[in-house]
Design a protein around this motif. Structure first.
Motif, mmCIF file in Angstrom:
data_model
loop_
_atom_site.group_PDB
_atom_site.id
_atom_site.type_symbol
_atom_site.label_atom_id
_atom_site.label_comp_id
_atom_site.label_asym_id
_atom_site.label_seq_id
_atom_site.Cartn_x
_atom_site.Cartn_y
_atom_site.Cartn_z
ATOM 1 N N VAL A 1 0.737 -1.228 0.137
ATOM 2 C CA VAL A 1 -0.074 0.054 0.098
ATOM 3 C C VAL A 1 0.893 1.213 -0.009
ATOM 4 O O VAL A 1 0.522 2.132 -0.727
ATOM 5 N N LEU A 2 1.797 1.318 0.701
ATOM 6 C CA LEU A 2 2.939 2.591 0.945
ATOM 7 C C LEU A 2 3.498 2.633 -0.322
ATOM 8 O O LEU A 2 3.901 3.653 -0.759
ATOM 9 N N GLU A 3 3.865 1.379 -1.093
ATOM 10 C CA GLU A 3 4.638 1.693 -2.442
ATOM 11 C C GLU A 3 3.655 2.102 -3.345
ATOM 12 O O GLU A 3 4.073 2.931 -4.230
ATOM 13 N N LEU A 4 2.356 2.068 -3.491
ATOM 14 C CA LEU A 4 1.594 2.133 -4.443
ATOM 15 C C LEU A 4 0.870 3.716 -4.128
ATOM 16 O O LEU A 4 1.011 4.562 -5.160
ATOM 17 N N LEU A 5 0.404 3.861 -2.804
ATOM 18 C CA LEU A 5 -0.364 4.975 -2.595
ATOM 19 C C LEU A 5 0.646 6.063 -1.816
ATOM 20 O O LEU A 5 0.093 7.160 -1.849
ATOM 21 N N GLY A 6 1.625 5.634 -1.158
ATOM 22 C CA GLY A 6 2.479 6.405 -0.798
ATOM 23 C C GLY A 6 1.862 6.510 0.927
ATOM 24 O O GLY A 6 1.058 5.742 1.270
ATOM 25 N N ALA A 7 2.515 7.407 1.862
ATOM 26 C CA ALA A 7 2.046 7.475 3.121
ATOM 27 C C ALA A 7 0.617 8.237 3.320
ATOM 28 O O ALA A 7 0.218 8.956 2.370
ATOM 29 N N PRO A 8 -0.247 7.633 4.094
ATOM 30 C CA PRO A 8 -1.727 8.098 4.061
ATOM 31 C C PRO A 8 -1.739 9.422 4.856
ATOM 32 O O PRO A 8 -0.792 9.914 5.508
ATOM 33 N N THR A 9 -2.811 10.279 4.388
ATOM 34 C CA THR A 9 -2.912 11.466 5.186
ATOM 35 C C THR A 9 -3.157 11.336 6.602
ATOM 36 O O THR A 9 -2.925 12.354 7.343
ATOM 37 N N ASN A 10 -3.908 10.401 7.003
ATOM 38 C CA ASN A 10 -4.611 10.306 8.351
ATOM 39 C C ASN A 10 -4.670 8.744 8.489
ATOM 40 O O ASN A 10 -4.921 7.925 7.805
ATOM 41 N N LYS A 11 -4.174 8.345 9.868
ATOM 42 C CA LYS A 11 -4.513 6.948 10.277
ATOM 43 C C LYS A 11 -5.555 6.985 11.406
ATOM 44 O O LYS A 11 -5.457 7.922 12.615
ATOM 45 N N THR A 12 -6.579 6.423 11.525
ATOM 46 C CA THR A 12 -7.433 6.065 12.732
ATOM 47 C C THR A 12 -7.790 4.838 13.036
ATOM 48 O O THR A 12 -7.839 3.703 12.279
ATOM 49 N N PHE B 1 -15.801 11.203 4.831
ATOM 50 C CA PHE B 1 -14.541 12.155 5.477
ATOM 51 C C PHE B 1 -13.690 11.287 6.380
ATOM 52 O O PHE B 1 -14.286 10.338 7.106
ATOM 53 N N THR B 2 -12.637 12.157 6.595
ATOM 54 C CA THR B 2 -11.940 11.374 7.930
ATOM 55 C C THR B 2 -11.589 12.422 8.746
ATOM 56 O O THR B 2 -11.487 13.609 8.486
ATOM 57 N N THR B 3 -11.710 12.170 10.159
ATOM 58 C CA THR B 3 -11.401 13.019 11.355
ATOM 59 C C THR B 3 -10.019 13.260 11.556
ATOM 60 O O THR B 3 -9.507 11.936 12.176
ATOM 61 N N MET B 4 -9.269 14.229 11.391
ATOM 62 C CA MET B 4 -7.950 14.476 11.625
ATOM 63 C C MET B 4 -7.697 14.485 13.178
ATOM 64 O O MET B 4 -8.723 14.520 14.007
ATOM 65 N N PRO B 5 -6.611 14.257 13.539
ATOM 66 C CA PRO B 5 -6.191 14.163 15.128
ATOM 67 C C PRO B 5 -6.585 15.452 15.937
ATOM 68 O O PRO B 5 -6.927 15.526 17.065
ATOM 69 N N ASP B 6 -6.669 16.681 15.109
ATOM 70 C CA ASP B 6 -7.067 18.268 15.775
ATOM 71 C C ASP B 6 -8.568 18.092 15.588
ATOM 72 O O ASP B 6 -9.177 18.962 16.152
ATOM 73 N N GLY B 7 -9.397 17.177 15.282
ATOM 74 C CA GLY B 7 -10.662 17.403 15.231
ATOM 75 C C GLY B 7 -11.419 17.580 13.921
ATOM 76 O O GLY B 7 -12.867 17.467 13.837
ATOM 77 N N THR B 8 -10.475 18.202 12.966
ATOM 78 C CA THR B 8 -11.185 18.717 11.656
ATOM 79 C C THR B 8 -11.716 17.518 10.915
ATOM 80 O O THR B 8 -10.889 16.432 10.909
ATOM 81 N N LYS B 9 -12.457 17.749 9.937
ATOM 82 C CA LYS B 9 -13.230 16.535 9.003
ATOM 83 C C LYS B 9 -12.575 17.194 7.736
ATOM 84 O O LYS B 9 -12.533 18.275 7.202
ATOM 85 N N VAL B 10 -12.050 16.244 7.136
ATOM 86 C CA VAL B 10 -11.539 16.279 5.647
ATOM 87 C C VAL B 10 -12.191 15.180 4.789
ATOM 88 O O VAL B 10 -12.254 14.053 5.079
#
Length: 280
Positions: A140-151, A194-203
């Motif tokens: 996954v890392l090789e194809l997509l790179g590092a994820p924007t967020n992990k939960t 959406f994904t919820t970032m560590p600071d609580g914002t939704k992307v």
């Protein structure tokens, strides 16, 4: 014994010594070939990308790269003495290539596996963006790179959700009992997720732009659940969003292990509804 005969014997002995010395030098010049390592920039890539392979070794005068499969779509371009660029114009999920070093007297080889993938979902519904369940997280890392967020999943603490909102993709990574990390499922999402970032914002995700097979698209008025059921038959499982029963998000699982989600008043309210996500 005459002086002349003794001189001939001495000359013969010296000649044999010289021949032996030359043979020894020749052997030293062509020492046994050894491969210390074969490295690639990555093992998996998309077809518009390249994988660069380098061979490190000793005792060689020439380096080559080849495949035993003469029908392989892989192309090899030698860019330096022991460096090659590998490319493919079509999908080649698992391809074994052999790195070879040789000199006039010996040669040695070492194999390494590489894979090339297409974007979208393949015709057999095995891969989505080149990824399938049970693939290692390293792929996954090789194809997509590092994820924007992990939960962490709210329903399974052994699952971590890797979010790629700008690509419209999320990947569920599970820690196995053996302690390794592998793909549990891959999800292609609409902008309603959406994904919820560590600071609580939704992307919010961007609508996944790739093809779902059969020219289907995410969140597109030309891709309705009616067409999915016509193609795959009745779903084996119908479910509602376990995290939010009021969201009206419904998910149908089909016999080929694909899952399509849509918004409907009930789990049976699929007619004319647009596909919002795809999971494999």
């Amino acid at each position: 014994m005459g002086k002349k005969s003794l001189k001939n014997i001495i000359h013969n002995i010296l000649g044999l010594c010289l021949i032996g010395l030359l043979a020894s030098c020749s052997t030293d010049d062509n020492e046994a070939v050894a491969i210390n390592s074969v490295t690639v920039t990555k093992n998996n890539a998309y077809i518009e990308e390249k994988i660069t392979l380098n061979i490190d070794g000793t005792g060689y005068t020439d380096a080559n790269l080849y495949s035993l499969n003469t029908a392989t779509p892989l192309k090899f371009a030698k860019t330096a003495a022991t460096t090659f660029d590998i490319t493919s114009a079509v999908a080649a999920p698992r391809s074994l290539v052999f790195a070879q070093l040789k000199n006039a007297d010996s040669k040695t080889e070492s194999g390494i596996e590489v894979g090339f993938f297409t974007h979208g979902v393949d015709a057999t519904y095995t891969y989505a963006e080149g990824i399938r369940p049970t693939d290692p997280s390293s792929k996954v890392l090789e194809l997509l790179g590092a994820p924007t967020n992990k939960t962490t999943s709210t329903t399974d603490s052994s699952v971590e959700l890797w979010a790629y909102p700008s690509k419209g993709i999320s990947v569920a990574i599970r820690k196995t009992t053996a302690g390794t990390f592998e793909v549990n499922n891959i999800n292609l999402n609409s902008s309603n997720f959406f994904t919820t970032m560590p600071d609580g914002t939704k992307v919010n995700y961007t609508n996944y732009a790739g093809d779902l097979g059969n020219a289907w698209k995410i969140n597109n008025t030309n891709t309705k659940m009616d067409a999915i059921i016509t193609k795959f038959g009745a779903p084996t499982v119908k479910a509602s969003d376990p995290n939010d029963p009021t969201s009206q998000l419904r998910t149908y699982t089909f016999s080929n292990n694909t899952r399509f989600s849509f918004y409907g008043a009930t789990e049976n309210d699929y007619v004319g509804k647009v596909v919002q996500s795809f999971s494999l």
